[in-house]
Design a protein around this motif. Structure first.
Motif, short mmCIF file in Angstrom:
data_model
loop_
_atom_site.label_atom_id
_atom_site.label_comp_id
_atom_site.label_asym_id
_atom_site.label_seq_id
_atom_site.Cartn_x
_atom_site.Cartn_y
_atom_site.Cartn_z
N LEU A 107 0.81 -1.22 0.00
CA LEU A 107 0.00 0.00 0.00
C LEU A 107 0.85 1.27 0.00
O LEU A 107 0.32 2.36 -0.24
CB LEU A 107 -0.95 0.01 1.20
CG LEU A 107 -1.97 -1.13 1.26
CD1 LEU A 107 -2.84 -0.99 2.50
CD2 LEU A 107 -2.82 -1.19 0.00
N GLN A 108 2.15 1.15 0.23
CA GLN A 108 3.04 2.32 0.22
C GLN A 108 3.62 2.60 -1.17
O GLN A 108 4.33 3.58 -1.36
CB GLN A 108 4.17 2.12 1.23
CG GLN A 108 3.73 1.86 2.65
CD GLN A 108 2.73 2.88 3.17
OE1 GLN A 108 2.82 4.08 2.90
NE2 GLN A 108 1.74 2.41 3.92
N ILE A 109 3.29 1.77 -2.14
CA ILE A 109 3.86 1.95 -3.49
C ILE A 109 3.56 3.32 -4.08
O ILE A 109 4.46 3.95 -4.66
CB ILE A 109 3.44 0.80 -4.42
CG1 ILE A 109 4.15 -0.49 -3.98
CG2 ILE A 109 3.74 1.11 -5.89
CD1 ILE A 109 3.73 -1.75 -4.74
N PRO A 110 2.34 3.86 -3.98
CA PRO A 110 2.12 5.20 -4.55
C PRO A 110 3.07 6.27 -3.98
O PRO A 110 3.61 7.09 -4.72
CB PRO A 110 0.66 5.51 -4.21
CG PRO A 110 0.02 4.16 -4.15
CD PRO A 110 1.07 3.27 -3.51
N LEU A 111 3.31 6.22 -2.67
CA LEU A 111 4.23 7.19 -2.08
C LEU A 111 5.68 6.91 -2.49
O LEU A 111 6.44 7.83 -2.76
CB LEU A 111 4.12 7.18 -0.55
CG LEU A 111 2.88 7.82 0.05
CD1 LEU A 111 2.85 7.62 1.56
CD2 LEU A 111 2.81 9.30 -0.29
N LEU A 112 6.05 5.62 -2.55
CA LEU A 112 7.40 5.28 -2.99
C LEU A 112 7.64 5.77 -4.42
O LEU A 112 8.70 6.32 -4.72
CB LEU A 112 7.62 3.76 -2.90
CG LEU A 112 7.76 3.18 -1.50
CD1 LEU A 112 7.63 1.66 -1.53
CD2 LEU A 112 9.07 3.59 -0.88
N LYS A 113 6.67 5.57 -5.29
CA LYS A 113 6.79 6.01 -6.69
C LYS A 113 6.86 7.54 -6.77
O LYS A 113 7.61 8.09 -7.57
CB LYS A 113 5.60 5.52 -7.51
CG LYS A 113 5.79 4.21 -8.15
CD LYS A 113 6.89 4.30 -9.19
CE LYS A 113 6.99 3.03 -9.98
NZ LYS A 113 8.18 2.98 -10.78
N LYS A 114 6.07 8.19 -5.94
CA LYS A 114 6.03 9.66 -5.96
C LYS A 114 7.38 10.24 -5.55
O LYS A 114 7.89 11.16 -6.17
CB LYS A 114 4.93 10.16 -5.02
CG LYS A 114 4.83 11.66 -4.94
CD LYS A 114 3.70 12.09 -4.03
CE LYS A 114 3.62 13.60 -3.94
NZ LYS A 114 2.53 14.03 -3.07
N LEU B 176 -6.83 1.75 -2.85
CA LEU B 176 -5.40 1.99 -2.68
C LEU B 176 -4.59 0.77 -3.13
O LEU B 176 -3.53 0.91 -3.76
CB LEU B 176 -5.07 2.35 -1.23
CG LEU B 176 -3.61 2.65 -0.91
CD1 LEU B 176 -3.06 3.77 -1.79
CD2 LEU B 176 -3.46 3.00 0.57
N LEU B 177 -5.08 -0.42 -2.84
CA LEU B 177 -4.41 -1.63 -3.30
C LEU B 177 -4.37 -1.68 -4.82
O LEU B 177 -3.31 -1.95 -5.41
CB LEU B 177 -5.11 -2.88 -2.75
CG LEU B 177 -4.58 -4.22 -3.28
CD1 LEU B 177 -3.11 -4.42 -2.89
CD2 LEU B 177 -5.44 -5.37 -2.77
N ILE B 178 -5.49 -1.38 -5.47
CA ILE B 178 -5.53 -1.39 -6.93
C ILE B 178 -4.56 -0.36 -7.50
O ILE B 178 -3.78 -0.66 -8.42
CB ILE B 178 -6.98 -1.14 -7.43
CG1 ILE B 178 -7.86 -2.34 -7.08
CG2 ILE B 178 -7.00 -0.84 -8.92
CD1 ILE B 178 -9.34 -2.11 -7.27
N LYS B 179 -4.57 0.84 -6.94
CA LYS B 179 -3.64 1.88 -7.40
C LYS B 179 -2.19 1.44 -7.21
O LYS B 179 -1.34 1.66 -8.08
CB LYS B 179 -3.90 3.18 -6.64
CG LYS B 179 -3.02 4.33 -7.07
CD LYS B 179 -3.34 5.59 -6.31
CE LYS B 179 -2.45 6.72 -6.78
NZ LYS B 179 -2.71 7.96 -6.03
#
Length: 171
Positions: free
Chosen positions: A110-117, A146-149
């Protein structure tokens, strides 16, 4: 030599930890590998791979969050602050270790969006260790979007079965 970091909540004795340990040890023949954990400073699982710890919450913060989650209040904003702080710690560790690729496990997906950002240069692999339906309907039922994103933003998604592969592709 390329550097691969395995990101896990802990290294207690368990199936996910065992698989990550075995894979990281085998990959160490071709890459420089390490394991980064976000909880439980004690590494209970015997591995030859170096383990770093970036603590997600202090004991007091963990207690505070548990109390908030039991209350009728919305804790998303408080949790978001903790997540951003955790991701900053992870990124500092990855940059210090010159990580090229990070393999993200368990709820840390679930932290992938922040890691990518905050670290778009690092390749991210999401490793789904259970049936995707279990993730969607049980583990992350309240955070399904959030999981899907997170899965969409990952550079690669690893899953265990053909069934999961088909379902994840549909997502």
């Amino acid at each position: 030599m390329k550097k691969v970091t395995f990101l896990l909540p802990d290294m207690k004795v368990g199936g996910v930890q065992r698989v990550n340990s075995v894979i990281s040890e085998n990959l160490s023949n071709f890459y420089e590998t390490n394991i980064l954990i976000t909880q439980h400073k004690n590494v209970e699982f015997n591995t030859s791979i170096p383990c770093d710890v970036v603590e997600n919450y202090s004991k007091a913060e963990d207690y505070f969050l548990r109390l908030l989650k039991r209350s009728p209040m919305n804790v998303d904003s408080v949790e978001s602050i903790f997540n951003k702080r955790l991701v900053r710690k992870i990124i500092i560790n990855m940059r210090k270790n010159n990580t090229d690729t990070i393999i993200v496990n368990a709820d840390l997906i679930l932290q992938i969006p922040l890691l990518k950002k905050y670290a778009p240069e690092i390749k991210i692999i999401a490793w789904v260790h259970n049936n995707i339906d279990i993730y969607m309907e049980k583990y992350f039922s309240e955070k399904r979007e959030l999981l899907i994103k997170s899965l969409e933003l990952a550079d690669v998604v690893i899953c265990l079965t053909e069934f999961d592969l088909i379902k994840i592709k549909k997502i």
